[in-house]
Design a protein around this motif. Sequence first.
Motif, PDB file in Angstrom:
ATOM      1  N   GLY A 246      21.329  -7.675  -7.526  1.00 32.14           N
ATOM      2  CA  GLY A 246      19.711  -7.872  -7.530  1.00 32.14           C
ATOM      3  C   GLY A 246      19.097  -7.893  -8.923  1.00 32.14           C
ATOM      4  N   PHE A 247      17.747  -8.325  -9.081  1.00 34.17           N
ATOM      5  CA  PHE A 247      17.351  -8.383 -10.233  1.00 34.17           C
ATOM      6  C   PHE A 247      16.556  -7.029 -10.731  1.00 34.17           C
ATOM      7  N   ASP A 248      16.403  -6.809 -12.193  1.00 31.85           N
ATOM      8  CA  ASP A 248      15.933  -5.711 -12.755  1.00 31.85           C
ATOM      9  C   ASP A 248      14.516  -5.950 -12.201  1.00 31.85           C
ATOM     10  N   CYS A 249      13.932  -7.060 -12.224  1.00 32.34           N
ATOM     11  CA  CYS A 249      12.476  -7.163 -12.052  1.00 32.34           C
ATOM     12  C   CYS A 249      12.238  -8.535 -11.461  1.00 32.34           C
ATOM     13  N   ALA A 250      11.447  -8.618 -10.374  1.00 35.06           N
ATOM     14  CA  ALA A 250      11.046  -9.805  -9.762  1.00 35.06           C
ATOM     15  C   ALA A 250       9.576 -10.114  -9.721  1.00 35.06           C
ATOM     16  N   PHE A 251       9.029 -11.242 -10.353  1.00 34.22           N
ATOM     17  CA  PHE A 251       7.691 -11.429 -10.295  1.00 34.22           C
ATOM     18  C   PHE A 251       7.532 -12.398  -9.393  1.00 34.22           C
ATOM     19  N   GLU A 252       6.298 -12.152  -8.586  1.00 37.16           N
ATOM     20  CA  GLU A 252       5.691 -13.051  -7.563  1.00 37.16           C
ATOM     21  C   GLU A 252       4.406 -13.472  -8.189  1.00 37.16           C
ATOM     22  N   VAL A 253       4.456 -14.883  -8.392  1.00 37.18           N
ATOM     23  CA  VAL A 253       3.162 -15.451  -9.121  1.00 37.18           C
ATOM     24  C   VAL A 253       2.525 -16.559  -8.006  1.00 37.18           C
ATOM     25  N   VAL A 254       2.627 -16.473  -6.813  1.00 35.64           N
ATOM     26  CA  VAL A 254       2.121 -17.608  -5.853  1.00 35.64           C
ATOM     27  C   VAL A 254       1.156 -16.911  -5.087  1.00 35.64           C
ATOM     28  N   GLY A 255       1.310 -15.637  -4.836  1.00 36.35           N
ATOM     29  CA  GLY A 255       0.227 -14.913  -3.833  1.00 36.35           C
ATOM     30  C   GLY A 255       0.401 -15.292  -2.277  1.00 36.35           C
ATOM     31  N   ARG A 256       1.534 -15.585  -1.741  1.00 37.05           N
ATOM     32  CA  ARG A 256       1.863 -15.819  -0.344  1.00 37.05           C
ATOM     33  C   ARG A 256       2.623 -14.519   0.167  1.00 37.05           C
ATOM     34  N   SER A 257       2.418 -14.121   1.378  1.00 33.28           N
ATOM     35  CA  SER A 257       3.448 -13.135   1.919  1.00 33.28           C
ATOM     36  C   SER A 257       4.943 -13.566   1.872  1.00 33.28           C
ATOM     37  N   ALA A 258       5.228 -14.940   2.064  1.00 31.69           N
ATOM     38  CA  ALA A 258       6.493 -15.063   2.205  1.00 31.69           C
ATOM     39  C   ALA A 258       7.268 -14.855   0.746  1.00 31.69           C
ATOM     40  N   THR A 259       6.656 -15.190  -0.370  1.00 38.41           N
ATOM     41  CA  THR A 259       7.213 -15.055  -1.618  1.00 38.41           C
ATOM     42  C   THR A 259       7.071 -13.631  -2.008  1.00 38.41           C
ATOM     43  N   ILE A 260       6.207 -12.961  -1.521  1.00 37.88           N
ATOM     44  CA  ILE A 260       6.073 -11.625  -2.251  1.00 37.88           C
ATOM     45  C   ILE A 260       7.464 -10.759  -1.404  1.00 37.88           C
ATOM     46  N   GLY A 280      -5.057 -14.330  -0.568  1.00 38.45           N
ATOM     47  CA  GLY A 280      -5.938 -14.288   0.316  1.00 38.45           C
ATOM     48  C   GLY A 280      -5.895 -13.045   1.623  1.00 38.45           C
ATOM     49  N   PRO A 281      -6.750 -12.636   1.981  1.00 39.16           N
ATOM     50  CA  PRO A 281      -6.824 -11.348   2.684  1.00 39.16           C
ATOM     51  C   PRO A 281      -5.983 -11.720   4.172  1.00 39.16           C
ATOM     52  N   GLU A 282      -5.604 -12.832   4.555  1.00 39.43           N
ATOM     53  CA  GLU A 282      -4.623 -13.085   5.421  1.00 39.43           C
ATOM     54  C   GLU A 282      -3.223 -12.831   5.316  1.00 39.43           C
ATOM     55  N   GLU A 283      -2.863 -12.778   4.071  1.00 39.91           N
ATOM     56  CA  GLU A 283      -1.449 -12.655   3.375  1.00 39.91           C
ATOM     57  C   GLU A 283      -1.098 -11.175   3.639  1.00 39.91           C
ATOM     58  N   THR A 284      -0.335 -10.946   4.629  1.00 37.93           N
ATOM     59  CA  THR A 284       0.027  -9.683   4.932  1.00 37.93           C
ATOM     60  C   THR A 284       1.686  -9.570   4.625  1.00 37.93           C
ATOM     61  N   VAL A 285       2.184  -8.390   4.016  1.00 42.14           N
ATOM     62  CA  VAL A 285       3.594  -8.310   3.885  1.00 42.14           C
ATOM     63  C   VAL A 285       4.005  -7.025   5.030  1.00 42.14           C
ATOM     64  N   GLU A 286       5.164  -7.147   5.367  1.00 42.77           N
ATOM     65  CA  GLU A 286       5.774  -6.066   6.174  1.00 42.77           C
ATOM     66  C   GLU A 286       6.966  -5.388   5.742  1.00 42.77           C
ATOM     67  N   PHE A 287       7.066  -4.101   5.519  1.00 42.36           N
ATOM     68  CA  PHE A 287       8.151  -3.289   4.962  1.00 42.36           C
ATOM     69  C   PHE A 287       8.148  -2.159   6.024  1.00 42.36           C
ATOM     70  N   THR A 288       9.647  -1.740   6.361  1.00 37.04           N
ATOM     71  CA  THR A 288       9.837  -0.702   7.140  1.00 37.04           C
ATOM     72  C   THR A 288       9.777   0.590   6.119  1.00 37.04           C
ATOM     73  N   ALA A 289       9.419   1.660   6.892  1.00 38.89           N
ATOM     74  CA  ALA A 289       9.496   2.926   5.939  1.00 38.89           C
ATOM     75  C   ALA A 289      10.812   2.901   5.391  1.00 38.89           C
ATOM     76  N   GLN A 290      11.829   2.945   6.287  1.00 37.59           N
ATOM     77  CA  GLN A 290      13.231   3.210   5.638  1.00 37.59           C
ATOM     78  C   GLN A 290      13.702   2.409   4.587  1.00 37.59           C
ATOM     79  N   GLU A 291      13.261   1.060   4.446  1.00 41.24           N
ATOM     80  CA  GLU A 291      13.878   0.318   3.320  1.00 41.24           C
ATOM     81  C   GLU A 291      12.877   0.622   2.209  1.00 41.24           C
ATOM     82  N   LEU A 292      11.768   0.991   2.348  1.00 41.23           N
ATOM     83  CA  LEU A 292      11.067   1.814   1.064  1.00 41.23           C
ATOM     84  C   LEU A 292      11.666   2.847   0.500  1.00 41.23           C
ATOM     85  N   PHE A 293      12.062   3.606   1.441  1.00 40.92           N
ATOM     86  CA  PHE A 293      12.609   4.799   1.237  1.00 40.92           C
ATOM     87  C   PHE A 293      13.947   4.910   0.565  1.00 40.92           C
ATOM     88  N   VAL A 294      14.746   4.144   1.148  1.00 36.97           N
ATOM     89  CA  VAL A 294      16.251   3.869   0.754  1.00 36.97           C
ATOM     90  C   VAL A 294      16.357   3.226  -0.682  1.00 36.97           C
TER      91      VAL A 294
END
Length: 360
Positions: A246-260, A280-294
Amino acid sequence: MKAAVLNQIGDGELDVRSDAATTEPGPDEVRVRIRAAGICHSDLSAMDGTLPALAPGIMGHEGAGEIVDVGAHVQDLQPGDRVVLSFVPPCGKCVCCLGGQPYLCEVHTVAAFTSPRFLVGGEPAFGFAGCGAFAEEVVVPAVGANRMDPDVPFEIGALIGCGVLTGVGSVLNTAALTPGATVAVFGCGGVGISVIQGARLAGASRIVAVDPITDKHADARRFGATHTTTPEGLDELKGEVTGGRGFDCAFEVVGRSATIRAAYDAARRGGDVVVVGAGGPEETVEFTAQELFVNEKRILPSFYGSCDPRRDTALLLDLWRAGRLDLDSMISDRLRLDDINDGLAALKAPGAGIRRIVTF
């Protein structure tokens, strides 16, 4: 004077009118004659309601020009000075400014939504993002007009005002990228190209540009990308470039939930995910607590490149002057204010250039 007016949110085109005028500069304000203004995708997003804007209003926020009048309290600017507009003028006194985050200052931003600085047909009108650069003149806070040397073309100053500060700043300020890092950039428009240039400046060893529009790949390489791919080919290229880590740093420059989400997945464990795109406010992104922690990947939103516009405008102009930041080649086309709607329409066309400039 002429100005491109958004009559109401949701209008697909701007109304170029000749009966606009600015208000008189207040004690801490300046009047600027606009000489060049960049057409940014954020203008479209404001027109359709994705980003906050008021109507009637003058669009445009990426501009440069020369001072023609100053308020009674303004001491460090005078008529004839060339300046770059900043849509987040730092007040210098609030908690954010004093805490080293002037890009989050709200003082003048709030004022831009409550104090119209234009008249159109004699009626009050607002400037988008406190600017309104698609007009022959604007009135802005003096702290939102950053001086540039007389030999700097207005077009170069306009580019720095938003897109370049945002993109390069996200690398140098938000991510504080270290030399040798591996980088993925999702989105190769004007801000994405600026991110690529920032990664090159910071000494990234490999820069992978990701965009579904293959016509943009050649431009990405020209400005510093070492590899290009469509989203479908990213997994294979990630394996080739990073050994699957994986990359050391990934930049998202689109503003869409799928690309984030894709940027998060592309970053390595312990890596950084920098969200630059204005969604926009409709662009929501979902993460699990486990993946954020691990995974302990840092998610870093980057507003206006986490910049100090006073400091970073001068820095980027120095880099341009030294030949390390290619701004001239980012200009895809020049057009008149009367043709502003053609320029906005071109933003929607796949692969149609990097940045268009309205020249006055």
